[in-house]
Design an enzyme around this catalytic site. Structure first.
Site, PDB file in Angstrom:
ATOM      1  CG  ASN A 200       4.443   3.573  11.227  1.00  0.00           C
ATOM      2  OD1 ASN A 200       4.811   2.793  10.424  1.00  0.00           O
ATOM      3  ND2 ASN A 200       3.066   3.343  11.637  1.00  0.00           N
ATOM      4  CE  LYS A 201       2.426   5.439   4.873  1.00  0.00           C
ATOM      5  NZ  LYS A 201       3.389   6.447   4.009  1.00  0.00           N
TER       6      LYS A 201
ATOM      7  NE  ARG B 292       2.890   0.111   1.041  1.00  0.00           N
ATOM      8  CZ  ARG B 292       3.006  -0.873   1.954  1.00  0.00           C
ATOM      9  NH1 ARG B 292       2.689  -2.142   1.629  1.00  0.00           N
ATOM     10  NH2 ARG B 292       3.156  -0.845   3.202  1.00  0.00           N
ATOM     11  N   GLY B 293       6.774  -0.387   2.287  1.00  0.00           N
ATOM     12  CA  GLY B 293       7.135  -1.049   3.275  1.00  0.00           C
ATOM     13  C   GLY B 293       8.604  -1.350   3.655  1.00  0.00           C
ATOM     14  CB  ALA B 294      10.708  -0.242   6.489  1.00  0.00           C
TER      15      ALA B 294
ATOM     16  CD  GLN C 100       0.123   3.716   2.199  1.00  0.00           C
ATOM     17  OE1 GLN C 100      -0.821   4.319   2.542  1.00  0.00           O
ATOM     18  NE2 GLN C 100       1.242   4.084   1.814  1.00  0.00           N
TER      19      GLN C 100
ATOM     20  CG  ASP D  99       8.139   3.426   7.217  1.00  0.00           C
ATOM     21  OD1 ASP D  99       7.065   3.746   8.192  1.00  0.00           O
ATOM     22  OD2 ASP D  99       8.255   2.755   6.254  1.00  0.00           O
TER      23      ASP D  99
ATOM     24  NE  ARG E 143       8.732   5.497  -0.515  1.00  0.00           N
ATOM     25  CZ  ARG E 143       7.820   5.107   0.152  1.00  0.00           C
ATOM     26  NH1 ARG E 143       7.357   4.063   0.023  1.00  0.00           N
ATOM     27  NH2 ARG E 143       6.905   5.975   0.855  1.00  0.00           N
TER      28      ARG E 143
HETATM   29  C1  LIG Z   1       6.473  -2.659   8.096  1.00  0.00           C
HETATM   30  S1  LIG Z   1       6.820  -0.782   7.303  1.00  0.00           S
HETATM   31  C2  LIG Z   1       5.956   0.387   8.353  1.00  0.00           C
HETATM   32  C3  LIG Z   1       4.457   0.592   7.935  1.00  0.00           C
HETATM   33  O1  LIG Z   1       3.612   0.700   8.966  1.00  0.00           O
HETATM   34  C4  LIG Z   1       4.507   1.869   6.772  1.00  0.00           C
HETATM   35  O2  LIG Z   1       4.529   3.095   7.391  1.00  0.00           O
HETATM   36  C5  LIG Z   1       4.758   1.465   5.648  1.00  0.00           C
HETATM   37  O3  LIG Z   1       4.576   0.495   5.071  1.00  0.00           O
HETATM   38  C6  LIG Z   1       5.355   2.539   4.895  1.00  0.00           C
HETATM   39  O4  LIG Z   1       4.311   3.131   3.975  1.00  0.00           O
HETATM   40  P1  LIG Z   1       4.546   3.101   2.702  1.00  0.00           P
HETATM   41  O5  LIG Z   1       3.428   2.622   1.947  1.00  0.00           O
HETATM   42  O6  LIG Z   1       5.807   2.575   2.233  1.00  0.00           O
HETATM   43  O7  LIG Z   1       4.577   4.666   2.400  1.00  0.00           O
END
Ligand SMILES: CSC[C@@H](O)[C@@H](O)C(=O)COP(=O)(O)O
Length: 367
Positions: A254-255, A53-55, A203, A244, A90
Site C-alpha cells: 500500500n501507499k 488513481r487508486g488500484a 492523497q 494496491d 503504472r
Molecule cells: C484503494 S487503492 C489503495 C490506496 O490506499 C492507495 O495506496 C492508493 O490510492 C494508491 O495511491 P496512488 O495515489 O495511486 O499512488
C-alpha cells in the site's frame, strides 16, 4: 458518493455511449473538474499522470481504455498494442493487469466485428462490479465498527485511522477502506476518521479529507508522523487502509508509510485491517516484500508542494533545497504478520494463503 449534495462516481460512460468521464483528481481539492477520455492513449495518460488513481479505479479505467482502443481498431494487433500500452502506465496496482486480462480473455476469441460492443459491455460491468464489491466490503467492515461502538459511552465516536486515499475516489464508488465508514455514518453510528496527510502527494489531505467532508463524515487531517502518538494515547480504535496488491501469503502493498502505521498499531494493540476487493489479490506471488514492484515516482512530488494561496491562486512551491537529492518510493509492503485481518467482499479473512484461497477458489485455481 455525494459532492455538494449530488451523487457522483469517479468514472462513468458518457451519454454519447462511447467517451468516458472521470473526475480529474490532480485538481482536487481546489477545483472540481471533469475530464473526457476519448482514446486508449487518453486512458493511459489519465492513469500515468494520476488524473485517475487508486488500484480499483486504475483497473476500471484500463477496461474502458481497451474498449476505446477497439473502437478505433478491433484487430488482434491493436488489442495487443493497447494491452501493452495500458499495462505500462503504472507498475504496482495489480488491478490494472487483472482488468486488462479480463478484457483480453473476453475479446481475443471474438471476431473483430463483435469486439467493440463486447468490450464496452464488460468495461461497464467491471465498473459496476467494483461498486457491488465495495458495498460488500462495507457490510463486513461495518460489523467491526459496530462491535467497537458497543464498547463506547453514548455519543462517543469510533476513531478510525486511515492512510492515503482508499476512498470512493480510488474506486468507482464507496471506496475500500472508507466503505465501512460511509455505511456506519449513513446508519447513524458515530465515527471519526484520523486522516493521514500522506506525503509526498497528499492523497489523504487532498482527497480523503475532501470526500469525507463532502459526505459529512467527521474527520481530522494529521501529519503522517502523528499516528503512533495517537495510538499510544488510546485515541485510535482501529486502523483501516486500502491496498494496491496483496500477495497470496497475505503481505499487503500500500501507499508508502503504511508499514510504519502497522508497526505502531502492533506495538499498541490497535487492530490493523486492510480492505480489499478480490481483483487486488495476486495469487501468482507468495512474498510481497521480494516480489511486488515498487513504483518510484518523480522527485518533484517530494521537492514541491502545491496549494491555494491566500488570494485564491493554486501554486506550486519548492520545499527542498535546490540540489538536494530526493527519493520517492510510492509504496511499501506490510508483512502479513502485522495485519489483523483482510476485509473482503466475501468476509473478514486471516492474512494467509489458505484463507484467501478458500474464499476465492476461482482466482487461486492454477496458482
Ligand atoms: C484503494 S487503492 C489503495 C490506496 O490506499 C492507495 O495506496 C492508493 O490510492 C494508491 O495511491 P496512488 O495515489 O495511486 O499512488
Amino acid at each position: 458518493m455525494k459532492v455538494d449534495g449530488r451523487h457522483f462516481r469517479s468514472i462513468w460512460l458518457e451519454d454519447d455511449g462511447w467517451t468516458v468521464g472521470a473526475i480529474d483528481q490532480r485538481r482536487l481539492p481546489h477545483e472540481f473538474v471533469v475530464a473526457r477520455i476519448a482514446s486508449a492513449e487518453d486512458a493511459t495518460e489519465a492513469i500515468r499522470s494520476m488524473l485517475v488513481r487508486g488500484a480499483p479505479l486504475i483497473g476500471a479505467t484500463a477496461a474502458y481504455g481497451m474498449a476505446l482502443a477497439m473502437r478505433t481498431d478491433a484487430s488482434d494487433a491493436a488489442l495487443d498494442r493497447a494491452y501493452a500500452m495500458l499495462l505500462a502506465a503504472r507498475p504496482t496496482a495489480i488491478n490494472l493487469k487483472w482488468a486488462l486480462d479480463e478484457m483480453a480473455r473476453l475479446l481475443r476469441p471474438l471476431p473483430a466485428s463483435e469486439r467493440v460492443a463486447a468490450a464496452y459491455r464488460r468495461a461497464v460491468e467491471i465498473a459496476e462490479e467494483d461498486v457491488t464489491i465495495n458495498q460488500g466490503i462495507g457490510r463486513h467492515g461495518l460489523a467491526l465498527i459496530e462491535q467497537i461502538t458497543a464498547t463506547k459511552r453514548p455519543g462517543e465516536p469510533v476513531n478510525v485511522l486511515t492512510h492515503c486515499n482508499a476512498g470512493w475516489l480510488a474506486t468507482v464508488d464507496w471506496g475500500t477502506a472508507t466503505a465501512p465508514i460511509y455505511l456506519a455514518h449513513d446508519r447513524g453510528l458515530k465515527v471519526h476518521v484520523w486522516v493521514d496527510e500522506t506525503r509526498p502527494r497528499n492523497q489523504g489531505a487532498s482527497l480523503t479529507a475532501w470526500e469525507l467532508g463532502h459526505h459529512g463524515v467527521p474527520h481530522t487531517v494529521i501529519p503522517d508522523n502523528t499516528g503512533g502518538h495517537l495510538m499510544q494515547h488510546r485515541m485510535v480504535d482501529l486502523a483501516i487502509v486500502g491496498t494496491d496488491r496483496v500477495a497470496a501469503n497475505g503481505d499487503v502493498c500500500n501507499k508508502i508509510g503504511t508499514y510504519l502505521k502497522a508497526l505502531a498499531a502492533h506495538d499498541n494493540g490497535v487492530p490493523f485491517y486492510v480492505a480489499l476487493p478480490s481483483p487486488t489479490i495476486d495469487f501468482s506471488i507468495d512474498d510481497g516484500i521480494r516480489q511486488i514492484p515498487i513504483e518510484q515516482r518523480s522527485a518533484d512530488e517530494v521537492a514541491n508542494m502545491t496549494g491555494r494561496t491566500a488570494d485564491g491562486r493554486v501554486e506550486t512551491v519548492r520545499v527542498v533545497p535546490e540540489g538536494s537529492p530526493v527519493a520517492n518510493y510510492a509504496f511499501d509492503v506490510t508483512p502479513a504478520r502485522l495485519v489483523t485481518g483482510l476485509i473482503t467482499e466475501r468476509g473478514l479473512l486471516r492474512p494467509e494463503r489458505a484463507a484467501l484461497a478458500s474464499a476465492f477458489p476461482e482466482r487461486s485455481a492454477g496458482h
